[in-house]
Scaffold this motif. Structure first.
Motif, PDB file in Angstrom:
ATOM      1  N   GLY A   5       0.814  -1.208   0.000  1.00 15.44           N
ATOM      2  CA  GLY A   5       0.000   0.000   0.000  1.00 15.44           C
ATOM      3  C   GLY A   5       0.850   1.260   0.000  1.00 15.44           C
ATOM      4  O   GLY A   5       1.967   1.274   0.515  1.00 15.44           O
ATOM      5  N   PHE A   6       0.310   2.311  -0.578  1.00 16.95           N
ATOM      6  CA  PHE A   6       0.967   3.612  -0.646  1.00 16.95           C
ATOM      7  C   PHE A   6      -0.009   4.681  -0.177  1.00 16.95           C
ATOM      8  O   PHE A   6      -1.180   4.659  -0.551  1.00 16.95           O
ATOM      9  CB  PHE A   6       1.383   3.941  -2.087  1.00 16.95           C
ATOM     10  CG  PHE A   6       2.491   3.083  -2.615  1.00 16.95           C
ATOM     11  CD1 PHE A   6       3.805   3.522  -2.554  1.00 16.95           C
ATOM     12  CD2 PHE A   6       2.231   1.846  -3.178  1.00 16.95           C
ATOM     13  CE1 PHE A   6       4.832   2.740  -3.037  1.00 16.95           C
ATOM     14  CE2 PHE A   6       3.246   1.049  -3.662  1.00 16.95           C
ATOM     15  CZ  PHE A   6       4.557   1.504  -3.594  1.00 16.95           C
ATOM     16  N   VAL A  17       1.258  11.524  -9.001  1.00 16.41           N
ATOM     17  CA  VAL A  17       2.186  10.490  -8.563  1.00 16.41           C
ATOM     18  C   VAL A  17       1.832   9.248  -9.383  1.00 16.41           C
ATOM     19  O   VAL A  17       0.660   8.877  -9.475  1.00 16.41           O
ATOM     20  CB  VAL A  17       2.058  10.201  -7.055  1.00 16.41           C
ATOM     21  CG1 VAL A  17       3.061   9.144  -6.628  1.00 16.41           C
ATOM     22  CG2 VAL A  17       2.245  11.479  -6.249  1.00 16.41           C
ATOM     23  N   HIS A  18       2.830   8.632  -9.994  1.00 17.90           N
ATOM     24  CA  HIS A  18       2.549   7.487 -10.861  1.00 17.90           C
ATOM     25  C   HIS A  18       3.668   6.456 -10.769  1.00 17.90           C
ATOM     26  O   HIS A  18       4.735   6.726 -10.230  1.00 17.90           O
ATOM     27  CB  HIS A  18       2.349   7.941 -12.312  1.00 17.90           C
ATOM     28  CG  HIS A  18       3.544   8.638 -12.885  1.00 17.90           C
ATOM     29  ND1 HIS A  18       4.494   7.987 -13.635  1.00 17.90           N
ATOM     30  CD2 HIS A  18       3.944   9.929 -12.809  1.00 17.90           C
ATOM     31  CE1 HIS A  18       5.430   8.847 -13.992  1.00 17.90           C
ATOM     32  NE2 HIS A  18       5.117  10.040 -13.502  1.00 17.90           N
ATOM     33  N   GLY A  19       3.385   5.279 -11.282  1.00 16.73           N
ATOM     34  CA  GLY A  19       4.393   4.218 -11.320  1.00 16.73           C
ATOM     35  C   GLY A  19       4.757   3.653  -9.963  1.00 16.73           C
ATOM     36  O   GLY A  19       5.841   3.097  -9.799  1.00 16.73           O
ATOM     37  N   CYS A  20       3.876   3.748  -8.981  1.00 16.66           N
ATOM     38  CA  CYS A  20       4.187   3.229  -7.647  1.00 16.66           C
ATOM     39  C   CYS A  20       4.074   1.704  -7.634  1.00 16.66           C
ATOM     40  O   CYS A  20       3.097   1.138  -8.135  1.00 16.66           O
ATOM     41  CB  CYS A  20       3.237   3.798  -6.605  1.00 16.66           C
ATOM     42  SG  CYS A  20       3.429   5.558  -6.316  1.00 16.66           S
ATOM     43  N   GLY A  21       5.071   1.077  -7.050  1.00 18.63           N
ATOM     44  CA  GLY A  21       5.036  -0.367  -6.964  1.00 18.63           C
ATOM     45  C   GLY A  21       6.175  -0.930  -6.149  1.00 18.63           C
ATOM     46  O   GLY A  21       7.056  -0.215  -5.675  1.00 18.63           O
ATOM     47  N   THR A  40       1.673  -3.183  -8.085  1.00 24.33           N
ATOM     48  CA  THR A  40       1.537  -1.809  -8.583  1.00 24.33           C
ATOM     49  C   THR A  40       0.207  -1.238  -8.110  1.00 24.33           C
ATOM     50  O   THR A  40      -0.740  -1.993  -7.849  1.00 24.33           O
ATOM     51  CB  THR A  40       1.586  -1.734 -10.119  1.00 24.33           C
ATOM     52  OG1 THR A  40       0.498  -2.498 -10.654  1.00 24.33           O
ATOM     53  CG2 THR A  40       2.891  -2.256 -10.670  1.00 24.33           C
ATOM     54  N   VAL A  41       0.139   0.074  -8.013  1.00 27.35           N
ATOM     55  CA  VAL A  41      -1.119   0.748  -7.704  1.00 27.35           C
ATOM     56  C   VAL A  41      -1.397   1.749  -8.815  1.00 27.35           C
ATOM     57  O   VAL A  41      -0.480   2.171  -9.523  1.00 27.35           O
ATOM     58  CB  VAL A  41      -1.089   1.431  -6.319  1.00 27.35           C
ATOM     59  CG1 VAL A  41      -0.891   0.418  -5.212  1.00 27.35           C
ATOM     60  CG2 VAL A  41      -0.044   2.524  -6.250  1.00 27.35           C
ATOM     61  N   ALA A  54      -3.778   0.507  -2.789  1.00 30.15           N
ATOM     62  CA  ALA A  54      -3.171  -0.774  -2.416  1.00 30.15           C
ATOM     63  C   ALA A  54      -3.356  -1.803  -3.515  1.00 30.15           C
ATOM     64  O   ALA A  54      -4.242  -1.680  -4.364  1.00 30.15           O
ATOM     65  CB  ALA A  54      -3.790  -1.288  -1.116  1.00 30.15           C
ATOM     66  N   ASP A  55      -2.501  -2.820  -3.480  1.00 29.30           N
ATOM     67  CA  ASP A  55      -2.554  -3.946  -4.413  1.00 29.30           C
ATOM     68  C   ASP A  55      -2.446  -5.225  -3.603  1.00 29.30           C
ATOM     69  O   ASP A  55      -1.517  -5.388  -2.811  1.00 29.30           O
ATOM     70  CB  ASP A  55      -1.404  -3.850  -5.416  1.00 29.30           C
ATOM     71  CG  ASP A  55      -1.453  -4.932  -6.492  1.00 29.30           C
ATOM     72  OD1 ASP A  55      -2.366  -5.795  -6.460  1.00 29.30           O
ATOM     73  OD2 ASP A  55      -0.568  -4.924  -7.362  1.00 29.30           O
TER      74      ASP A  55
END
Length: 99
Positions: A5-6, A17-21, A40-41, A54-55
């Motif tokens: 989770g972020f 905000v992008h590309g979170c993982g 990834t989210v 979250a993923d």
């Protein structure tokens, strides 16, 4: 691993905000340049304020610190205090045999 989770802030129409993982790569010379995306989210895309993404569909969910290095990553588009990362967490379980 069961969940990544972020907590992100996006109070800007122009930035995101992008590309979170969660990512891993091999620890040997032969595997150091390869990587695998584990979770990834979605991008924030101008989400209103602070969001929690979250993923739970984790790929390669078993951690192997002897073969891989792991890291969390996000990209922040633009230089604006209205977008950023507050934090992240990784939820996991340990079996009785390993803990």
């Amino acid at each position: 691993m069961t969940k990544v989770g972020f907590t992100l802030r996006d109070a800007s129409i122009d930035y995101q905000v992008h590309g979170c993982g969660l990512v891993r790569s091999g620890l040997t010379i032969a595997t150091a340049t390869s990587f695998q995306q584990l979770a990834t989210v979605p991008d924030t895309n101008g989400a209103p304020g602070i969001v929690r993404l979250a993923d739970t569909s984790i790929q390669f969910a078993t951690i192997d610190n002897t073969r891989f290095g792991y890291w969390l990553e996000c990209a922040i588009a633009g230089d604006n205090p209205s977008v950023g990362i507050y934090g992240a967490d990784v939820i996991y379980t340990i079996s009785a045999a390993n803990g």
